[in-house]
Design an enzyme around this catalytic site. Structure first.
Site, PDB file in Angstrom:
ATOM      1  N   GLY A  29       0.821  -1.214   0.000  1.00 58.15           N
ATOM      2  CA  GLY A  29       0.000   0.000   0.000  1.00 58.15           C
ATOM      3  C   GLY A  29       0.846   1.252   0.000  1.00 58.15           C
ATOM      4  N   SER A  30       0.169   2.390  -0.033  1.00 60.25           N
ATOM      5  CA  SER A  30       0.892   3.663  -0.134  1.00 60.25           C
ATOM      6  C   SER A  30       1.656   3.979   1.155  1.00 60.25           C
ATOM      7  CB  SER A  30      -0.083   4.792  -0.477  1.00 60.25           C
ATOM      8  OG  SER A  30      -1.127   4.858   0.465  1.00 60.25           O
ATOM      9  N   GLY A  82       0.049  -1.517   6.494  1.00 63.64           N
ATOM     10  CA  GLY A  82      -1.001  -0.518   6.711  1.00 63.64           C
ATOM     11  C   GLY A  82      -2.333  -1.190   6.972  1.00 63.64           C
ATOM     12  N   ALA A  83      -3.382  -0.389   6.969  1.00 63.18           N
ATOM     13  CA  ALA A  83      -4.738  -0.923   7.152  1.00 63.18           C
ATOM     14  C   ALA A  83      -5.727   0.085   6.578  1.00 63.18           C
ATOM     15  CB  ALA A  83      -5.031  -1.158   8.631  1.00 63.18           C
ATOM     16  N   GLY A  95      -7.038  -4.892   2.827  1.00 68.81           N
ATOM     17  CA  GLY A  95      -7.315  -5.464   1.517  1.00 68.81           C
ATOM     18  C   GLY A  95      -7.814  -4.457   0.510  1.00 68.81           C
ATOM     19  N   GLY A  96      -7.817  -3.178   0.901  1.00 68.84           N
ATOM     20  CA  GLY A  96      -8.212  -2.139  -0.051  1.00 68.84           C
ATOM     21  C   GLY A  96      -7.347  -2.170  -1.301  1.00 68.84           C
ATOM     22  N   GLY A  97      -6.106  -2.621  -1.129  1.00 68.61           N
ATOM     23  CA  GLY A  97      -5.211  -2.739  -2.289  1.00 68.61           C
ATOM     24  C   GLY A  97      -5.269  -4.114  -2.928  1.00 68.61           C
ATOM     25  N   GLU A 103      -1.000 -10.803   2.505  1.00 65.66           N
ATOM     26  CA  GLU A 103      -0.753 -10.049   3.744  1.00 65.66           C
ATOM     27  C   GLU A 103      -1.021 -10.937   4.956  1.00 65.66           C
ATOM     28  OE1 GLU A 103      -1.727  -5.546   2.098  1.00 65.66           O
ATOM     29  OE2 GLU A 103      -3.315  -6.668   3.054  1.00 65.66           O
ATOM     30  N   LYS A 121      -7.645   6.415   9.751  1.00 68.07           N
ATOM     31  CA  LYS A 121      -7.975   4.983   9.687  1.00 68.07           C
ATOM     32  C   LYS A 121      -8.495   4.443  11.022  1.00 68.07           C
ATOM     33  CE  LYS A 121      -6.099   4.625   5.483  1.00 68.07           C
ATOM     34  NZ  LYS A 121      -5.022   3.727   5.156  1.00 68.07           N
TER      35      LYS A 121
END
Ligand code: 5RP
Length: 219
Positions: A29-30, A82-83, A95-97, A103, A121
């Site tokens: 993720g970012s 991240g989350a 799991g947004g990505g 993961e 978040k």
């Protein structure tokens, strides 16, 4: 500070959690991209990384960090990821990505899960983001019906295929007050590869990026 500056702040702060000489688990993720960039500065002090996605693998390798096969690593001290949401107990939606399955696999190898997020978040109850569920394509309709029966509005991520060849369903409108129970329940459904609830593999600590600095939360 912008959201990206807060992500960079916690990405750099996570370096202090890395155990010198060890293999590091790396999320996706970012926010994690900032961690990977910072990790490059201490690549001579680590034994390599286990990566949770093709995306992170490419970034790690471009910076000269060795990526190890997860099957050749028995245990890692720390996984940094991240989350999309984290609650007050360290339970997360991820799991947004679309990298939720790998993961969770890397998180399972780790002794500690260090979650790095900006303050947006942090939530009281998980669910507003939507719950990603990775499925084997032939099970998508049946799993969608099961999620709808729980009260979710299900939106498939059109045209998206995960690193594992799976499809992702987004379940919106669930207020998840018992993440452990829901994770176990959805895990039982045939065709589910991974549900993006990280309750069995919750955060050990969270580095929360706020305009006042990094807060460290232990669970
Ligand atoms: C990817 C993830 C990410 O950790 C999550 O989506 C947060 O991403 P970002 O750091 O870009 O906000 O679970 O599957």
């Amino acid at each position: 500070m912008t959201q990206d500056e807060l992500k960079a702040l916690v990405g750099r702060a996570a370096l202090q959690q890395v155990v010198p000489g060890s293999v590091v688990g790396v999320g996706t993720g970012s926010t994690v991209n900032h961690f990977i960039d910072a990790l490059a500065g201490m690549k001579g002090q680590i034994a390599g990384a286990v990566s949770s996605s093709e995306q992170s693998t490419r970034r790690l390798q471009a910076l000269g960090i060795e990526v190890l096969d997860s099957n050749r690593v028995e245990r890692i001290p720390v996984y940094v990821d991240g989350a999309d949401e984290i609650d007050g107990r360290g339970f997360m939606i991820k799991g947004g990505g679309g990298a939720l399955t790998r993961e969770k696999i890397v998180a399972d190898l780790a002794e500690r899960f260090v979650c790095i997020v900006d303050a947006s978040k942090q939530v009281a109850v998980l669910g507003a983001f939507g719950l990603p569920v990775e499925v084997i394509p032939m099970a998508a309709a049946q799993v969608s019906r099961r999620l709808a029966a729980l009260g979710a509005r299900v939106v498939p991520r059109e045209g998206f295929v995960t690193d594992n060849g799976g499809h992702v369903l987004m379940a919106h409108g669930l207020a998840i007050d018992d993440p452990l129970a829901l994770e176990c329940r959805i895990n039982q459904w045939p065709g589910v590869i991974t549900v993006g609830l990280f309750a069995q593999h919750k955060a050990t600590l969270c580095l929360l990026g706020t305009p006042q600095g990094v807060q460290t939360l232990h669970y």
